[in-house]
Design a protein around this motif. Structure first.
Motif, PDB file in Angstrom:
ATOM      1  N   THR A 126       0.855  -1.199   0.000  1.00  0.00           N
ATOM      2  CA  THR A 126       0.000   0.000   0.000  1.00  0.00           C
ATOM      3  C   THR A 126       0.884   1.239   0.000  1.00  0.00           C
ATOM      4  O   THR A 126       1.095   1.852   1.054  1.00  0.00           O
ATOM      5  N   PRO A 127       1.405   1.651  -1.168  1.00  0.00           N
ATOM      6  CA  PRO A 127       2.320   2.803  -1.209  1.00  0.00           C
ATOM      7  C   PRO A 127       1.692   4.112  -0.756  1.00  0.00           C
ATOM      8  O   PRO A 127       2.412   5.061  -0.440  1.00  0.00           O
ATOM      9  N   ARG A 128       0.367   4.183  -0.688  1.00  0.00           N
ATOM     10  CA  ARG A 128      -0.297   5.397  -0.212  1.00  0.00           C
ATOM     11  C   ARG A 128      -0.813   5.208   1.222  1.00  0.00           C
ATOM     12  O   ARG A 128      -1.840   5.744   1.612  1.00  0.00           O
ATOM     13  N   MET A 129      -0.037   4.458   2.017  1.00  0.00           N
ATOM     14  CA  MET A 129      -0.402   4.214   3.401  1.00  0.00           C
ATOM     15  C   MET A 129      -0.378   5.507   4.200  1.00  0.00           C
ATOM     16  O   MET A 129       0.631   6.203   4.245  1.00  0.00           O
ATOM     17  N   ALA A 130      -1.504   5.836   4.817  1.00  0.00           N
ATOM     18  CA  ALA A 130      -1.625   7.075   5.590  1.00  0.00           C
ATOM     19  C   ALA A 130      -1.182   6.890   7.032  1.00  0.00           C
ATOM     20  O   ALA A 130      -0.882   7.872   7.713  1.00  0.00           O
ATOM     21  N   GLY A 131      -1.173   5.648   7.504  1.00  0.00           N
ATOM     22  CA  GLY A 131      -0.740   5.447   8.867  1.00  0.00           C
ATOM     23  C   GLY A 131      -1.235   4.147   9.462  1.00  0.00           C
ATOM     24  O   GLY A 131      -2.135   3.492   8.928  1.00  0.00           O
ATOM     25  N   VAL A 132      -0.603   3.778  10.572  1.00  0.00           N
ATOM     26  CA  VAL A 132      -0.993   2.617  11.374  1.00  0.00           C
ATOM     27  C   VAL A 132      -1.400   3.140  12.740  1.00  0.00           C
ATOM     28  O   VAL A 132      -0.608   3.809  13.413  1.00  0.00           O
ATOM     29  N   ASN A 133      -2.627   2.869  13.136  1.00  0.00           N
ATOM     30  CA  ASN A 133      -3.181   3.406  14.366  1.00  0.00           C
ATOM     31  C   ASN A 133      -3.570   2.252  15.278  1.00  0.00           C
ATOM     32  O   ASN A 133      -4.524   1.519  15.000  1.00  0.00           O
ATOM     33  N   LEU A 134      -2.806   2.054  16.350  1.00  0.00           N
ATOM     34  CA  LEU A 134      -3.100   1.015  17.334  1.00  0.00           C
ATOM     35  C   LEU A 134      -3.744   1.682  18.550  1.00  0.00           C
ATOM     36  O   LEU A 134      -3.127   2.519  19.207  1.00  0.00           O
ATOM     37  N   ILE A 135      -4.968   1.304  18.831  1.00  0.00           N
ATOM     38  CA  ILE A 135      -5.810   2.033  19.774  1.00  0.00           C
ATOM     39  C   ILE A 135      -5.745   1.420  21.169  1.00  0.00           C
ATOM     40  O   ILE A 135      -5.953   0.201  21.348  1.00  0.00           O
ATOM     41  N   ASP A 136      -5.451   2.266  22.149  1.00  0.00           N
ATOM     42  CA  ASP A 136      -5.419   1.840  23.554  1.00  0.00           C
ATOM     43  C   ASP A 136      -6.784   1.327  23.998  1.00  0.00           C
ATOM     44  O   ASP A 136      -7.829   1.819  23.546  1.00  0.00           O
ATOM     45  N   GLY A 137      -6.750   0.346  24.885  1.00  0.00           N
ATOM     46  CA  GLY A 137      -7.980  -0.128  25.498  1.00  0.00           C
ATOM     47  C   GLY A 137      -8.837  -0.988  24.612  1.00  0.00           C
ATOM     48  O   GLY A 137     -10.019  -1.206  24.908  1.00  0.00           O
ATOM     49  N   ALA A 138      -8.267  -1.485  23.497  1.00  0.00           N
ATOM     50  CA  ALA A 138      -9.039  -2.318  22.570  1.00  0.00           C
ATOM     51  C   ALA A 138      -8.244  -3.546  22.187  1.00  0.00           C
ATOM     52  O   ALA A 138      -7.016  -3.502  22.052  1.00  0.00           O
ATOM     53  N   GLY A 139      -8.975  -4.633  21.987  1.00  0.00           N
ATOM     54  CA  GLY A 139      -8.417  -5.837  21.415  1.00  0.00           C
ATOM     55  C   GLY A 139      -8.921  -6.000  19.998  1.00  0.00           C
ATOM     56  O   GLY A 139      -8.944  -5.049  19.219  1.00  0.00           O
ATOM     57  N   HIS A 140      -9.386  -7.199  19.674  1.00  0.00           N
ATOM     58  CA  HIS A 140      -9.761  -7.503  18.305  1.00  0.00           C
ATOM     59  C   HIS A 140     -11.040  -6.797  17.862  1.00  0.00           C
ATOM     60  O   HIS A 140     -11.231  -6.546  16.677  1.00  0.00           O
ATOM     61  N   TRP A 141     -11.909  -6.450  18.773  1.00  0.00           N
ATOM     62  CA  TRP A 141     -13.216  -5.884  18.429  1.00  0.00           C
ATOM     63  C   TRP A 141     -13.173  -4.367  18.598  1.00  0.00           C
ATOM     64  O   TRP A 141     -14.037  -3.775  19.225  1.00  0.00           O
ATOM     65  N   VAL A 142     -12.193  -3.727  18.001  1.00  0.00           N
ATOM     66  CA  VAL A 142     -11.846  -2.341  18.295  1.00  0.00           C
ATOM     67  C   VAL A 142     -13.006  -1.384  18.060  1.00  0.00           C
ATOM     68  O   VAL A 142     -13.200  -0.445  18.837  1.00  0.00           O
ATOM     69  N   GLN A 143     -13.812  -1.596  17.011  1.00  0.00           N
ATOM     70  CA  GLN A 143     -14.904  -0.655  16.739  1.00  0.00           C
ATOM     71  C   GLN A 143     -16.044  -0.806  17.738  1.00  0.00           C
ATOM     72  O   GLN A 143     -16.902   0.087  17.834  1.00  0.00           O
ATOM     73  N   GLN A 144     -16.052  -1.901  18.493  1.00  0.00           N
ATOM     74  CA  GLN A 144     -17.039  -2.067  19.560  1.00  0.00           C
ATOM     75  C   GLN A 144     -16.450  -1.696  20.923  1.00  0.00           C
ATOM     76  O   GLN A 144     -17.135  -1.107  21.753  1.00  0.00           O
ATOM     77  N   GLU A 145     -15.174  -2.049  21.135  1.00  0.00           N
ATOM     78  CA  GLU A 145     -14.541  -1.783  22.425  1.00  0.00           C
ATOM     79  C   GLU A 145     -14.229  -0.300  22.628  1.00  0.00           C
ATOM     80  O   GLU A 145     -14.362   0.232  23.731  1.00  0.00           O
ATOM     81  N   GLN A 146     -13.783   0.374  21.556  1.00  0.00           N
ATOM     82  CA  GLN A 146     -13.411   1.784  21.639  1.00  0.00           C
ATOM     83  C   GLN A 146     -13.992   2.531  20.436  1.00  0.00           C
ATOM     84  O   GLN A 146     -13.263   3.028  19.568  1.00  0.00           O
ATOM     85  N   PRO A 147     -15.319   2.631  20.339  1.00  0.00           N
ATOM     86  CA  PRO A 147     -15.920   3.224  19.142  1.00  0.00           C
ATOM     87  C   PRO A 147     -15.558   4.689  18.936  1.00  0.00           C
ATOM     88  O   PRO A 147     -15.416   5.137  17.798  1.00  0.00           O
ATOM     89  N   GLU A 148     -15.417   5.469  20.020  1.00  0.00           N
ATOM     90  CA  GLU A 148     -15.102   6.880  19.846  1.00  0.00           C
ATOM     91  C   GLU A 148     -13.716   7.055  19.245  1.00  0.00           C
ATOM     92  O   GLU A 148     -13.527   7.830  18.279  1.00  0.00           O
ATOM     93  N   ARG A 149     -12.733   6.344  19.762  1.00  0.00           N
ATOM     94  CA  ARG A 149     -11.363   6.467  19.246  1.00  0.00           C
ATOM     95  C   ARG A 149     -11.280   5.915  17.823  1.00  0.00           C
ATOM     96  O   ARG A 149     -10.592   6.482  16.969  1.00  0.00           O
ATOM     97  N   PHE A 150     -11.981   4.822  17.584  1.00  0.00           N
ATOM     98  CA  PHE A 150     -11.968   4.237  16.246  1.00  0.00           C
ATOM     99  C   PHE A 150     -12.569   5.202  15.232  1.00  0.00           C
ATOM    100  O   PHE A 150     -11.993   5.452  14.161  1.00  0.00           O
ATOM    101  N   THR A 151     -13.731   5.755  15.544  1.00  0.00           N
ATOM    102  CA  THR A 151     -14.410   6.642  14.605  1.00  0.00           C
ATOM    103  C   THR A 151     -13.614   7.913  14.389  1.00  0.00           C
ATOM    104  O   THR A 151     -13.547   8.436  13.268  1.00  0.00           O
ATOM    105  N   SER A 152     -12.981   8.425  15.428  1.00  0.00           N
ATOM    106  CA  SER A 152     -12.149   9.612  15.286  1.00  0.00           C
ATOM    107  C   SER A 152     -10.999   9.362  14.315  1.00  0.00           C
ATOM    108  O   SER A 152     -10.690  10.209  13.463  1.00  0.00           O
TER     109      SER A 152
END
Length: 384
Positions: free
Chosen positions: A345-371
């Motif tokens: 992915t040569p146009r990679m914008a970034g890798v974002n690893l979110i605190d307080g989340a495991g595999h279900w990140v959009q459910q565990e930390q929806p605010e941080r994920f959506t942001s």
């Protein structure tokens, strides 16, 4: 699959559900937000395993408030989408990644869009989203992979016309089985004929099984401390949690049972209360798991290898984001994939690893994920 009429999801503010008919011979159930205003850019959300469109319920209203038309559908083999053949001895090729990507494009077109601002895929949906962006960048104009990095099509032999073939080494399954503590890969288990019965009719019951499965792959479980792998050897892979590299003699139900949360822990779960978990329980009790599991059979077998090999050497040419939970082993499950993803992915914008989340990140930390997702879309100039 069963012919029973699927249950509707509970009503949620700002989200409607409906069926799209004649989508590759299926009736596809979608959840939709931000639909009231025409001509909004579309964001398409692809769920993972063992999940549903319901998995995106917490992020859809926020994306809609940011000005997007947001759609999540129950993918082939799941939930309220009907018309697929979920038999183990049925048309397995209908569950290859190519078919899921075509389903996604048909949903987009059915809704009157020629393209999407972003396709966002979680878990196996990340593979579908990446494949869609790889082969149709004109339709899928940016990509967000969640939990599983796509490291590109396999390299094909080149310039080997005058060389004798190199004998292959022992397959990974044999290497894992030969360890002092014999092991097996969960992907191989999911592709096996015994997987559905093991998970659909476990001794602890379906609700307790799914509760344990969601728990052990989340940040709630204390055993998740992911880190990059170096060699990819069988011995190193065996250091992963047993929900990924299983004991050879056990099924998934027995694998996760010892680490199930206590009744008190389950009752206190803030991101997956029992009422939400029951949505999954009722859906899989009705459909079974085999339709969903058939993707693993394709992905790990000759069908999956042959369809992606056609694109060997091709990169994903759209802006791309990778998001995962800091406690998600999925980021490192395939050794070296995260690093190879940057080349793919040569146009990679970034890798974002979110605190307080495991595999279900959009459910565990929806605010941080959506942001993170909205920030990515804004950086690409995707303005509502």
């Amino acid at each position: 699959m069963t012919s029973e009429r699927p249950d509707n999801y509970p009503a949620l503010p700002g989200i409607r559900q409906r069926q799209l008919h004649d989508i590759e011979g299926m009736s596809v159930r979608i959840l939709e937000a931000g639909y009231e205003t025409p001509n909004r850019p579309l964001v398409l959300l692809l769920h993972g395993f063992p999940e549903l469109a319901w998995s995106w319920r917490k992020v859809m209203p926020v994306l809609a408030q940011a000005g997007f038309h947001v759609v999540a559908h129950d993918q082939r083999g799941y939930g309220g989408t009907t018309g697929w053949d979920g038999r183990y001895d049925g048309d397995v090729a209908a569950f290859r990644t190519h078919a899921y990507a075509l389903d996604a494009m048909r949903v987009v077109f059915a809704l009157g869009h020629r393209s999407v601002a972003a396709v966002v895929g979680h878990d196996f949906g990340s593979m579908v989203a990446a494949y869609a962006a790889l082969v149709r960048p004109d339709v899928f104009r940016s990509l967000a992979m969640v939990s599983f990095p796509f490291d590109g099509p396999p390299a094909l032999p080149f310039g080997d016309a005058d060389h004798a073939p190199t004998p292959p080494g022992p397959p990974l399954a044999a290497q894992l089985a030969a360890l002092p503590r014999p092991r097996k890969d969960s992907m191989a288990f999911f592709a096996s004929p015994e997987a559905e019965a093991d998970m659909l009719h476990p001794p602890q019951g379906l609700h307790a099984f799914l509760r344990a499965y969601f728990h052990v792959k989340s940040a709630n479980w204390s055993g998740n401390y992911p880190h990059p792998l170096t060699s990819g050897s069988a011995a190193e892979l065996a250091s992963l949690p047993t929900y990924y590299i299983m004991d050879q003699a056990l099924g998934m139900a027995a694998t996760v049972a010892p680490d199930a949360p206590s009744p008190e822990q389950a009752a206190a779960n803030p991101w997956l209360p029992d009422a939400d978990l029951d949505i999954y329980v009722r859906a899989f009790r009705r459909t079974g798991f085999q339709g969903a599991l058939n993707w693993f059979r394709c992905h790990t077998g000759a069908i999956g290898r042959s369809e992606i090999a056609l694109f060997s050497g091709k990169t994903i040419e759209v802006p791309t984001l990778f998001v995962s939970g800091k406690a998600d082993w999925g980021t490192y499950r395939k050794p070296g994939a995260l690093e190879r993803m940057r080349t793919t992915t040569p146009r990679m914008a970034g890798v974002n690893l979110i605190d307080g989340a495991g595999h279900w990140v959009q459910q565990e930390q929806p605010e941080r994920f959506t942001s993170a997702l909205i920030g990515f879309l804004q950086e690409q100039g995707t303005e509502p």
